[in-house]
Scaffold this motif. Structure first.
Motif, PDB file in Angstrom:
ATOM      1  N   THR A 134       0.838  -1.360  -0.379  1.00 14.05           N
ATOM      2  CA  THR A 134      -0.260   0.147   0.199  1.00 14.05           C
ATOM      3  C   THR A 134       0.747   1.155   0.148  1.00 14.05           C
ATOM      4  O   THR A 134       0.561   2.556  -0.836  1.00 14.05           O
ATOM      5  N   LYS A 135       1.718   1.325   1.054  1.00 14.87           N
ATOM      6  CA  LYS A 135       2.533   2.701   1.302  1.00 14.87           C
ATOM      7  C   LYS A 135       3.447   2.652  -0.440  1.00 14.87           C
ATOM      8  O   LYS A 135       3.523   4.010  -0.546  1.00 14.87           O
ATOM      9  N   SER A 136       3.532   2.135  -0.616  1.00 13.03           N
ATOM     10  CA  SER A 136       5.013   2.018  -1.642  1.00 13.03           C
ATOM     11  C   SER A 136       3.965   2.722  -2.946  1.00 13.03           C
ATOM     12  O   SER A 136       4.659   2.795  -3.895  1.00 13.03           O
ATOM     13  N   THR A 137       2.976   1.483  -3.338  1.00 13.75           N
ATOM     14  CA  THR A 137       2.255   2.126  -4.124  1.00 13.75           C
ATOM     15  C   THR A 137       1.679   3.606  -4.449  1.00 13.75           C
ATOM     16  O   THR A 137       1.336   4.305  -5.608  1.00 13.75           O
ATOM     17  N   ALA A 138       1.586   3.778  -2.948  1.00  9.63           N
ATOM     18  CA  ALA A 138       0.705   5.284  -3.057  1.00  9.63           C
ATOM     19  C   ALA A 138       2.081   6.354  -3.195  1.00  9.63           C
ATOM     20  O   ALA A 138       1.222   7.368  -4.107  1.00  9.63           O
ATOM     21  N   ILE A 139       3.277   6.582  -3.286  1.00  8.51           N
ATOM     22  CA  ILE A 139       4.189   7.113  -3.098  1.00  8.51           C
ATOM     23  C   ILE A 139       4.465   6.871  -4.869  1.00  8.51           C
ATOM     24  O   ILE A 139       4.251   8.263  -5.114  1.00  8.51           O
ATOM     25  N   ASP A 140       4.659   6.129  -5.767  1.00  7.46           N
ATOM     26  CA  ASP A 140       5.245   6.284  -6.635  1.00  7.46           C
ATOM     27  C   ASP A 140       3.661   6.394  -7.944  1.00  7.46           C
ATOM     28  O   ASP A 140       3.682   7.037  -9.074  1.00  7.46           O
TER      29      ASP A 140
END
Length: 249
Positions: A156-162
């Motif tokens: 969730t966190k990484s995809t949100a940033i990308d």
């Protein structure tokens, strides 16, 4: 906000939290596609059903392609499909391990990965992943299930940033113990391998909740609907607890 003319996809929406979310969104005017291996009952007519096994990338590709061909867009995804297991590491078979990873991690990953190109082209979208209270805390007899939900939180966190530059929000709903068929199957499995009564397991589950009871699917669906909605315009990368206070102890 206006829910009408919105198109949503929910994986695993035939039962449990997925079903409750599907029903809520349809009642608000959203056209919902249910991607599941099991077709809803004949009298369950809210939403459109597409047979799909999230363990199979081609199933997901075909489902999303069919929806885009019909609707030209997808506004929302709730990557809900998952399985549970009460078991220590020694009680977890290789088949159990593979099933949990293939559905809870790979199925979620595949679903999000396949929808992102469509949402990038639209320059908008809202995605909610199915986490758990075990995204935050550990529990006994839950090593592999907890591992999959910890992975979901990081995804969730990484995809949100990308994907923030594309106006795509990605959040994670983290329910506590909820009264669903998924829980029923897990309790049966736990009771069988430990030689205890199922009724006693449910009593224990209720007793450890600060709210004094386990949750209802409709209570989680309401939070998911907010996370998917346009009203939620400044939250992304969030892990959202809805657990009757369990993880705040």
């Amino acid at each position: 906000m206006s829910w009408k003319e919105k198109i949503a996809v929910i994986t695993g929406a035939t039962t449990g939290i997925g079903k409750a979310t599907r029903e809520l969104l349809v009642d608000r005017g959203v056209k919902v596609y249910n991607l599941d291996t099991t077709k809803p009952a004949d009298d369950d007519t809210r939403g459109e059903f597409i047979p799909c096994d999230v363990r199979k990338v081609q199933d997901i590709k075909d489902a999303f392609s069919a929806i885009i061909a019909r609707e030209t867009k997808i506004d929302m995804l709730f990557a809900n499909a998952g399985i549970h297991l009460f078991a220590t590491m020694e009680q977890t078979s290789d088949e159990d391990l593979d099933n949990l990873i293939n559905i809870n991690i790979k199925g979620t990953f595949y679903s999000v990965r396949e929808i992102l190109p469509y949402m990038k082209a639209q320059k908008r979208g809202s995605i909610v992943l199915m986490g758990s209270d075990q995204t935050f805390v550990g529990k006994g007899s839950s090593s592999v299930y907890g591992m999959t939900k910890g992975a979901t939180g990081q995804l969730t966190k990484s995809t949100a940033i990308d994907y923030a530059p594309y106006n795509i929000r990605v959040n994670c709903i983290c329910p506590g113990t909820i009264d669903t068929p998924l829980l029923d199957r897990a309790v049966t499995h736990f009771a069988t391998i430990n030689g205890v009564e199922e009724a006693g397991v449910y009593e224990s589950l209720n007793a450890v909740q600060p709210w004094g009871r386990i949750g209802k699917p409709q209570e989680i669906a309401a939070v998911v609907a907010f996370l998917l909605s346009d009203e939620n315009s400044f939250m992304t990368g969030s892990l959202v607890s809805a657990d009757g206070g369990y993880v705040c102890q």
